[in-house]
Design a protein around this motif. Structure first.
Motif, mmCIF file in Angstrom:
data_model
loop_
_atom_site.group_PDB
_atom_site.id
_atom_site.type_symbol
_atom_site.label_atom_id
_atom_site.label_comp_id
_atom_site.label_asym_id
_atom_site.label_seq_id
_atom_site.Cartn_x
_atom_site.Cartn_y
_atom_site.Cartn_z
ATOM 1 N N GLN A 456 43.136 -53.984 87.978
ATOM 2 C CA GLN A 456 43.073 -54.250 86.727
ATOM 3 C C GLN A 456 44.622 -54.197 85.819
ATOM 4 O O GLN A 456 45.212 -53.290 86.144
ATOM 5 C CB GLN A 456 42.298 -53.620 85.768
ATOM 6 N N ILE A 458 46.503 -53.501 82.585
ATOM 7 C CA ILE A 458 46.410 -52.289 81.601
ATOM 8 C C ILE A 458 47.117 -52.641 80.264
ATOM 9 O O ILE A 458 48.243 -52.817 80.449
ATOM 10 C CB ILE A 458 47.027 -50.898 81.978
ATOM 11 N N ALA A 483 32.920 -45.156 78.663
ATOM 12 C CA ALA A 483 34.455 -44.917 79.272
ATOM 13 C C ALA A 483 34.739 -43.308 79.579
ATOM 14 O O ALA A 483 34.080 -42.546 79.060
ATOM 15 C CB ALA A 483 35.511 -45.277 78.278
ATOM 16 N N SER A 561 39.478 -45.186 82.555
ATOM 17 C CA SER A 561 39.768 -46.700 81.945
ATOM 18 C C SER A 561 40.641 -46.397 80.771
ATOM 19 O O SER A 561 41.431 -47.646 80.180
ATOM 20 C CB SER A 561 38.919 -47.484 81.675
ATOM 21 N N ILE A 562 40.902 -45.130 80.095
ATOM 22 C CA ILE A 562 41.614 -45.102 79.039
ATOM 23 C C ILE A 562 42.655 -43.951 79.410
ATOM 24 O O ILE A 562 42.452 -42.925 79.794
ATOM 25 C CB ILE A 562 40.932 -44.790 77.813
ATOM 26 N N VAL A 583 45.225 -45.127 85.368
ATOM 27 C CA VAL A 583 43.959 -46.114 85.041
ATOM 28 C C VAL A 583 44.065 -47.378 85.573
ATOM 29 O O VAL A 583 45.254 -47.668 86.319
ATOM 30 C CB VAL A 583 43.764 -45.868 83.549
ATOM 31 N N GLY A 584 43.074 -48.352 85.367
ATOM 32 C CA GLY A 584 43.300 -49.604 85.798
ATOM 33 C C GLY A 584 42.823 -49.675 87.239
ATOM 34 O O GLY A 584 43.346 -50.542 88.041
ATOM 35 N N ARG A 589 38.013 -52.715 82.090
ATOM 36 C CA ARG A 589 39.034 -53.129 81.709
ATOM 37 C C ARG A 589 39.723 -51.733 80.897
ATOM 38 O O ARG A 589 39.113 -50.882 80.419
ATOM 39 C CB ARG A 589 38.549 -53.836 80.141
ATOM 40 N N SER A 590 40.823 -51.779 81.163
ATOM 41 C CA SER A 590 41.766 -50.556 80.913
ATOM 42 C C SER A 590 42.839 -50.547 79.992
ATOM 43 O O SER A 590 43.315 -51.612 79.721
ATOM 44 C CB SER A 590 42.391 -49.827 82.390
ATOM 45 N N SER A 591 43.184 -49.221 79.339
ATOM 46 C CA SER A 591 44.240 -49.255 78.443
ATOM 47 C C SER A 591 45.083 -48.091 78.274
ATOM 48 O O SER A 591 44.576 -47.041 78.836
ATOM 49 C CB SER A 591 43.566 -49.392 76.952
ATOM 50 N N CYS A 592 46.110 -47.916 77.602
ATOM 51 C CA CYS A 592 47.060 -47.033 77.739
ATOM 52 C C CYS A 592 47.563 -46.880 76.032
ATOM 53 O O CYS A 592 48.118 -47.700 75.765
ATOM 54 C CB CYS A 592 48.143 -46.903 78.703
#
Length: 700
Positions: A456, A458, A483, A561-562, A583-584, A589-592
């Motif tokens: 994914q 990020i 999550a 994922s976070i 993550v990812g 769906r991933s975020s940083c």
């Protein structure tokens, strides 16, 4: 053995004439290393970073404003402050036939001023001349001299890096004493090179830099600086050529697999190899099939699938009847590789074992027996792999993951386990081309650039730390939706103890909100406790993993994922990218989120902007090189190579290319350094502390 004429340079700096215990301790703080005091050579290579140009000796009327000048004047008046207890300055007026200047002293030692500047005498003062309220003044002159003092004043004064309590004049005297220890050294450059380029000798170049005749001497492109930089690069490149030659010249053997085990592993994978993975694997197998030992670097961005490439290379060696070893820096990473590769190995009939520092005695004995009799085909381990008790029946391929965390000596120790073993070094920190040359010499390199299908993208955002409560509230909503979150705590100092306090404090505050859904991981924990915390996070029993940078490599939880990185401004770009890569890895769906303390400085701001703009590790590596310099990017200290003291790749990249070729030519014609140039070269290796290469040469 070190040549005897160099021994004075490796004596303690505190033994120099005029250096007492107090100054010696300050020099140790400035230039020493852990367990090693500052030495004479450290002073010689502690080059000035700037100069004060005192060549201008104008009349007062013609003197430049807001610049350092040397002025000759008659002392005509003293104006001491009316109240000696107050903070008013002591002022002295000096003049020549064109004007006057007020010297301003904010200090209580007024007797010194009266003694140094008697009324009616001629004095020379040096400092920054400025205009104040319509009058010329010089606040705290750097120098107040009589005629004899003027004769001793350097026209161009070098400025050195200092430490608290160490004054410029003291360090200058120490450098002078060190210069006096310089022996008469033979020339190690090609006979015509220095002449053609107009370069001075090594000793003359050092003298020119420590006693500059103009500020331009410190320009990286000046002849003295180029000479010193080339010498350092040549020492580094010859050391690398020696290590590489030692590894490759020890009778290699062709390793050609049947493809049976590899095909079974490929069939068991839930995805197809990317074009980059297939290309890297083909390059590795071609090396293995050749008559010389392979020494190849496999670079790949975070999550690019290097481990699968390495496993298929190991399968090729196993098909040819050899054993393989995968060495990793942490137990967490070793156990995760073991779990994954055991499953894949089972499809191909490959026996996989684990060897770490905390195995039970019975388990360890069983593993050692399996390695010695050939029953174990693939072993995964930490530093424990290169201990004397570990003996292989027939080691054919060594893979070193996160290679920059191991020293050159450690990698060499592992190669001794298999005299013909090929070696594959892997790194998830993409390395710019100039740095590959710097750290690995002429090593072959493969790169896996694209991510496998299913990885994914990020989303990376940044926010000031003051919005922490909003972040926690948003996290609550995400956790309710299933999550899992990494929360990385700031690198406060180089002290693990201080970092631990930060992590524990954040752990406690998050526990107040999320209760028993939070776990803590740090480097001071017992391995069993750390493994238990990671296992809870991986199973979903815990939803938040608070950690120090121990998770930078080695924790793989696809459901996470976070990624929250607290005080992101304190981290380097490569480290931020590594952390984000945790993550990812799954379907979510991933975020940083990069939390920073405002206001951001220019360099931290550039790092965070780069992180928001791209996920391309190769682009990030180039930007990291630009922002941080080559010495820190991949930790050359950890890699067993001292960082450069003189050379700067921003200015000396062309010299690096030339030094690499020069080193390769010398190694090809005189690998044991027996010629007159070779004997001189030994001295260069010692001077820049690449003497590990000399030990390799002497060991045959």
């Amino acid at each position: 053995m070190r040549p005897a004429d160099l021994n004075p340079l490796f004596a303690a700096a505190s033994a120099l004439r005029g250096i007492g215990p107090k100054t010696g301790a300050l020099l140790d703080r400035l230039l020493g290393r852990k367990g090693q005091p500052a030495r004479v050579i450290d002073l010689l290579l502690h080059l000035p970073h700037a100069t004060i140009d005192r060549r201008a000796r104008p009349k007062i009327r013609d003197a430049a404003r807001d610049a350092v000048v040397v002025i000759e004047g008659r002392v005509t008046a003293h104006h001491p402050p009316g109240n000696t207890r107050g903070r008013a300055p002591y002022k002295v007026l000096i003049e020549d036939d064109t004007g006057d200047v007020t010297l301003v002293f904010f200090l209580n030692n007024f007797a010194w001023v009266e003694k140094a500047l008697p009324i009616g005498t001629t004095r020379w003062v040096s400092g920054k001349l400025e205009s104040w309220d319509g009058h010329l003044q010089m606040v705290h002159p750097d120098r107040v001299m009589d005629e004899e003092g003027l004769k001793a004043l350097p026209a161009v004064e070098p400025i050195y890096g200092l430490t608290d309590g160490l004054y410029p004049r003291i360090l200058t005297k120490a450098v002078e004493a060190a210069v006096g220890r310089m022996p008469d050294l033979p020339e190690w450059l090609e006979p015509n090179r220095a002449i053609l380029l107009g370069w001075p000798s090594f000793a003359d170049a050092l003298l020119a830099v420590h006693y500059p005749t103009s500020p331009s001497v410190l320009d990286p492109q000046s002849q003295p600086m180029q000479r010193l930089a080339y010498d350092e690069l040549l020492a580094s490149q010859f050391a690398l050529a020696t290590v590489r030659g030692r590894m490759r010249d020890n009778n290699g053997r062709p390793t050609i697999g049947t493809g049976v085990a590899s095909d079974r592993i490929l069939a068991a994978l839930p995805f197809r190899l990317t074009a980059g993975q297939e290309e890297a694997l083909a390059e590795i197998r071609a090396d293995m099939a050749g008559p010389k030992r392979m020494l190849r670097l496999l670079q790949g961005d975070v999550g690019s699938g290097k481990t699968i490439v390495a496993l298929l290379a190991m399968a090729t060696a196993i098909e040819a009847g050899h054993q393989t070893a995968l060495m990793v820096p942490t137990e967490i990473l070793a156990r995760q590789h073991f779990e994954r590769l055991t499953t894949l190995g089972a499809h191909a009939g490959i026996t996989v074992a684990l060897l770490t520092g905390r195995d039970k005695a019975s388990e360890r004995a069983k593993t050692l027996e399996g390695l010695a009799n050939g029953a174990i085909a693939l072993v995964i381990g930490t530093h424990a792999l290169f201990q004397d008790s570990v003996v292989f029946q027939d080691l054919g391929l060594i893979v070193v993951d996160e290679q920059h965390r191991f020293g050159v000596a450690q990698r060499l120790a592992l190669t001794e386990k298999g005299r013909s073993a090929d070696m594959l070094l892997m790194t998830a920190t993409p390395i710019p081309r100039t740095l590959v040359m710097t750290v690995f010499g002429d090593m072959d390199a493969s790169a896996v650039r694209e991510k496998p299908a299913g990885r994914q993208s990020i989303e990376t955002r940044a926010a000031p730390i003051e919005r922490l409560s909003e972040v926690v509230a948003a996290m609550q909503r995400s956790i309710e939706e299933g999550a899992r979150v990494y929360w990385v705590c700031p690198l406060v100092t180089e002290s693990e103890e201080v970092d631990l306090v930060a992590a524990e404090e954040r752990f406690e505050t998050l526990c107040q909100v999320f209760g028993d859904k939070v776990r803590l991981v740090h480097g001071q924990m017992k391995p069993a406790e750390r493994d238990a915390a990671v296992a809870d996070f991986a199973s979903g029993e815990a939803r938040i993993l608070v950690a120090t940078t121990v998770i930078e490599v080695g924790i793989d939880v696809p459901e996470a994922s976070i990624m929250v990185i607290e005080h992101a401004e304190r981290f380097g770009l490569a480290q931020l990218h590594q952390l984000r890569g945790r993550v990812g890895r799954g379907q979510a769906r991933s975020s940083c989120l990069l939390l920073y303390k405002a206001p951001l400085g220019e360099t931290p701001g550039a790092r965070i902007m780069t992180m928001r703009e791209t996920e391309d590790g190769f682009r990030i590596a180039e930007e990291d090189l630009r922002l941080r310099g080559e010495g820190e990017l991949i930790g050359t200290r950890q890699s067993g190579l001292p960082s450069f003291r003189v050379a700067n790749l921003d200015h000396h990249a062309k010299l690096l290319t030339e030094a690499r070729q020069d080193a390769a030519d010398l190694y090809a014609t005189d690998p044991t350094l027996k010629t007159p140039r070779g004997e001189a070269m030994r001295r260069l290796l010692y001077l820049f502390e690449r003497d590990a290469a000399v030990r390799l040469i002497e060991a045959g």
